[in-house]
Design a protein around this motif. Structure first.
Motif, PDB file in Angstrom:
ATOM      1  N   ILE A 269     -10.753  -8.780  43.475  1.00  0.00           N
ATOM      2  CA  ILE A 269     -10.721  -7.400  42.729  1.00  0.00           C
ATOM      3  C   ILE A 269      -9.346  -7.508  42.170  1.00  0.00           C
ATOM      4  O   ILE A 269      -8.362  -7.574  42.759  1.00  0.00           O
ATOM      5  N   HIS A 270      -9.471  -7.189  40.622  1.00  0.00           N
ATOM      6  CA  HIS A 270      -8.061  -7.063  40.106  1.00  0.00           C
ATOM      7  C   HIS A 270      -8.032  -5.780  39.030  1.00  0.00           C
ATOM      8  O   HIS A 270      -8.842  -5.665  38.189  1.00  0.00           O
ATOM      9  N   LYS A 271      -7.276  -4.878  39.592  1.00  0.00           N
ATOM     10  CA  LYS A 271      -7.247  -3.492  39.299  1.00  0.00           C
ATOM     11  C   LYS A 271      -8.717  -2.915  39.336  1.00  0.00           C
ATOM     12  O   LYS A 271      -9.103  -2.967  40.407  1.00  0.00           O
ATOM     13  N   ASN A 272      -9.409  -2.536  38.182  1.00  0.00           N
ATOM     14  CA  ASN A 272     -10.501  -2.056  38.377  1.00  0.00           C
ATOM     15  C   ASN A 272     -11.773  -3.110  38.061  1.00  0.00           C
ATOM     16  O   ASN A 272     -12.863  -2.753  38.147  1.00  0.00           O
ATOM     17  N   SER A 273     -11.282  -4.396  37.857  1.00  0.00           N
ATOM     18  CA  SER A 273     -12.406  -5.317  37.683  1.00  0.00           C
ATOM     19  C   SER A 273     -12.743  -6.148  38.961  1.00  0.00           C
ATOM     20  O   SER A 273     -12.116  -6.514  39.774  1.00  0.00           O
ATOM     21  N   VAL A 274     -14.194  -5.956  38.820  1.00  0.00           N
ATOM     22  CA  VAL A 274     -14.554  -6.626  40.205  1.00  0.00           C
ATOM     23  C   VAL A 274     -16.031  -7.674  39.753  1.00  0.00           C
ATOM     24  O   VAL A 274     -16.702  -6.902  38.953  1.00  0.00           O
ATOM     25  N   GLU A 275     -16.173  -8.508  40.385  1.00  0.00           N
ATOM     26  CA  GLU A 275     -17.478  -9.335  40.239  1.00  0.00           C
ATOM     27  C   GLU A 275     -18.822  -8.678  40.761  1.00  0.00           C
ATOM     28  O   GLU A 275     -18.794  -8.373  42.046  1.00  0.00           O
ATOM     29  N   GLY A 276     -19.695  -7.986  40.039  1.00  0.00           N
ATOM     30  CA  GLY A 276     -20.633  -7.179  40.739  1.00  0.00           C
ATOM     31  C   GLY A 276     -21.950  -8.144  41.247  1.00  0.00           C
ATOM     32  O   GLY A 276     -22.297  -7.847  42.064  1.00  0.00           O
ATOM     33  N   PHE A 277     -22.017  -9.405  40.462  1.00  0.00           N
ATOM     34  CA  PHE A 277     -23.045 -10.088  41.117  1.00  0.00           C
ATOM     35  C   PHE A 277     -22.540 -11.604  41.140  1.00  0.00           C
ATOM     36  O   PHE A 277     -22.316 -12.377  42.071  1.00  0.00           O
ATOM     37  N   GLY A 278     -22.712 -12.143  40.056  1.00  0.00           N
ATOM     38  CA  GLY A 278     -22.138 -13.461  39.736  1.00  0.00           C
ATOM     39  C   GLY A 278     -23.507 -14.390  39.351  1.00  0.00           C
ATOM     40  O   GLY A 278     -23.953 -15.407  40.135  1.00  0.00           O
ATOM     41  N   ILE A 279     -23.857 -14.310  38.088  1.00  0.00           N
ATOM     42  CA  ILE A 279     -25.113 -15.289  37.727  1.00  0.00           C
ATOM     43  C   ILE A 279     -24.828 -16.703  37.731  1.00  0.00           C
ATOM     44  O   ILE A 279     -25.557 -17.649  37.700  1.00  0.00           O
ATOM     45  N   ALA A 280     -23.622 -16.808  37.459  1.00  0.00           N
ATOM     46  CA  ALA A 280     -23.051 -18.240  37.457  1.00  0.00           C
ATOM     47  C   ALA A 280     -23.286 -19.081  38.729  1.00  0.00           C
ATOM     48  O   ALA A 280     -23.815 -20.219  38.612  1.00  0.00           O
ATOM     49  N   TYR A 281     -23.438 -18.376  39.800  1.00  0.00           N
ATOM     50  CA  TYR A 281     -23.826 -19.113  40.831  1.00  0.00           C
ATOM     51  C   TYR A 281     -25.057 -19.412  40.914  1.00  0.00           C
ATOM     52  O   TYR A 281     -25.686 -20.656  41.627  1.00  0.00           O
ATOM     53  N   VAL A 282     -26.085 -18.679  40.696  1.00  0.00           N
ATOM     54  CA  VAL A 282     -27.332 -18.829  40.445  1.00  0.00           C
ATOM     55  C   VAL A 282     -27.781 -20.154  39.554  1.00  0.00           C
ATOM     56  O   VAL A 282     -28.577 -20.815  39.856  1.00  0.00           O
ATOM     57  N   GLU A 283     -27.105 -19.936  38.512  1.00  0.00           N
ATOM     58  CA  GLU A 283     -27.528 -21.217  37.633  1.00  0.00           C
ATOM     59  C   GLU A 283     -26.942 -22.411  38.146  1.00  0.00           C
ATOM     60  O   GLU A 283     -27.504 -23.414  37.795  1.00  0.00           O
ATOM     61  N   ALA A 284     -25.885 -22.639  39.124  1.00  0.00           N
ATOM     62  CA  ALA A 284     -25.566 -23.579  39.560  1.00  0.00           C
ATOM     63  C   ALA A 284     -26.446 -23.880  40.494  1.00  0.00           C
ATOM     64  O   ALA A 284     -26.814 -25.308  40.694  1.00  0.00           O
ATOM     65  N   SER A 285     -27.010 -23.386  41.269  1.00  0.00           N
ATOM     66  CA  SER A 285     -28.122 -23.518  42.338  1.00  0.00           C
ATOM     67  C   SER A 285     -29.474 -24.238  41.663  1.00  0.00           C
ATOM     68  O   SER A 285     -29.864 -24.966  42.282  1.00  0.00           O
TER      69      SER A 285
END
Length: 361
Positions: A269-285
């Motif tokens: 988490i950086h300031k208000n910015s946060v990873e809600g899901f992370g579709i990139a992980y699914v694409e790698a899978s």
């Protein structure tokens, strides 16, 4: 007819663009749809290939929002058969005036603002007026509820992906040339911003190279932090262990992922910015590549800890290092990668769109 109103759409590249494109394509196979989207270079050629109607809106960003809302409101007035409006963002819904069913997607960082701030009050008003709110993960749903969004209308639907496309042998060979003689192979595909945590990956790499002299880290992307990351690589003497790539084709990106051993993106988490899901992980899978994600945010919605990858503390360099090393020891990434590939089908768009149909019908 269903309307899709979005600020993010191809040919502009990015995770949100892919999400709204996939949703539009998949929904168009079941319903008549029309898309209102921002105008970008190369839109004309891209839009000719679509099987549904898309209206592009030009102009400066601030004015574009009002122009698009006006066009949508006028279209709704003139078309009585419209059943639903789906928006990519609360700002896309804010100026739309209708009693038709309204569905708004939420992703995390855009709703993470201080309570009682002016923007917070606008967000709550818009979202609580929607008939359904689609959160991309359990984390995002909980964040919305904590911030005052009504729980009764929030449902969780993960972003979808299309099954991995065939990669031509020539492109595979291009990737192999870039990675020749380098093992093990780490990769990140993302924008360069603070929450993606490239900095700590690079710092962990400095120690990992003592155990794995031929280790390579491929970083694909662009963004405001790129120059800082390049400077860090030089300061740590890691030029022979890091490959930067940007503005490459989707095919080469996929080839580089497929020829890697581990996808690494321990977001924070950086300031208000946060990873809600992370579709990139699914694409790698899809290519049998397991991932390491951060505990802050919704990565656990895409990664099954201890099965298809690992969730670590992105704020801890030791935890990032240990997690990567654990995956590399005895090539455990092969075992995790098999699980990742076997589980990825639940994220395919034909399955994801069935979840949308439940709230559309």
């Amino acid at each position: 007819m269903h309307l899709i109103v979005t600020r993010s759409f191809p040919p502009e590249v990015g995770g949100m663009q892919n999400l709204m494109w996939g949703l539009s394509n998949s929904l168009s196979k079941h319903k008549l749809i029309k898309v209102f989207a921002d105008n970008y270079d190369r839109c004309l050629e891209f839009d000719k290939k679509l099987s549904y109607t898309i209206e592009r809106v030009s102009g400066p960003k601030f004015i574009r929002k009002y122009r698009k809302a006006y066009l949508v409101n006028e279209f709704i007035k003139e078309n009585s058969k419209i059943e639903c409006i789906i928006t990519d963002h609360w700002k896309s819904l804010e100026l739309i005036k209708t009693n038709k069913k309204k569905i708004c997607l939420i992703h995390s960082k855009e709703i993470n603002h201080p309570k009682n701030s002016r923007i917070y009050k606008r967000i709550i008003k818009v979202l609580n007026d929607a008939h359904f709110i689609v959160a991309n993960s359990e984390y995002t749903k909980n964040l919305a509820v904590e911030n005052g969004v009504s729980n009764k209308n929030i449902i969780i639907i993960n972003p979808g992906v299309y099954p991995a496309s065939y990669i031509e042998n020539k492109i595979i060979k291009d990737a192999e040339i870039l990675l020749k003689g380098k093992n093990p192979r780490l990769i990140t595909v993302s924008r360069y911003d603070k929450r993606k945590n490239h900095e700590k990956i690079i710092m962990a790499l400095r120690n990992l190279k003592q155990i794995y002299p031929n280790i390579i880290y491929v970083s694909v992307g662009y963004g405001e932090e790129e120059e800082n990351i390049r400077k860090l690589v030089k300061e740590l003497g890691l030029e022979n262990h890091v490959i930067f790539q940007k503005n490459i084709s989707q095919e080469l990106k996929n080839a580089l992922i497929s020829k890697s051993d581990l996808f690494v993106m321990p977001s924070i988490i950086h300031k208000n910015s946060v990873e809600g899901f992370g579709i990139a992980y699914v694409e790698a899978s899809q290519y049998g590549i397991p991932s390491i994600g951060g505990k802050d945010g919704g990565a656990s919605g895409a990664i099954k800890h201890g099965e298809s990858g690992l969730i670590c503390d992105g704020n801890s360099l030791d935890d990032i290092y240990s997690s990567i090393n654990l995956m590399l020891e005895n090539k455990k990434y092969l075992e995790y990668g098999k699980v990742a590939k076997n589980n990825v089908s639940k994220f395919y768009w034909p399955n994801i769109i069935e979840e949308y149909k439940k709230i559309l019908n």
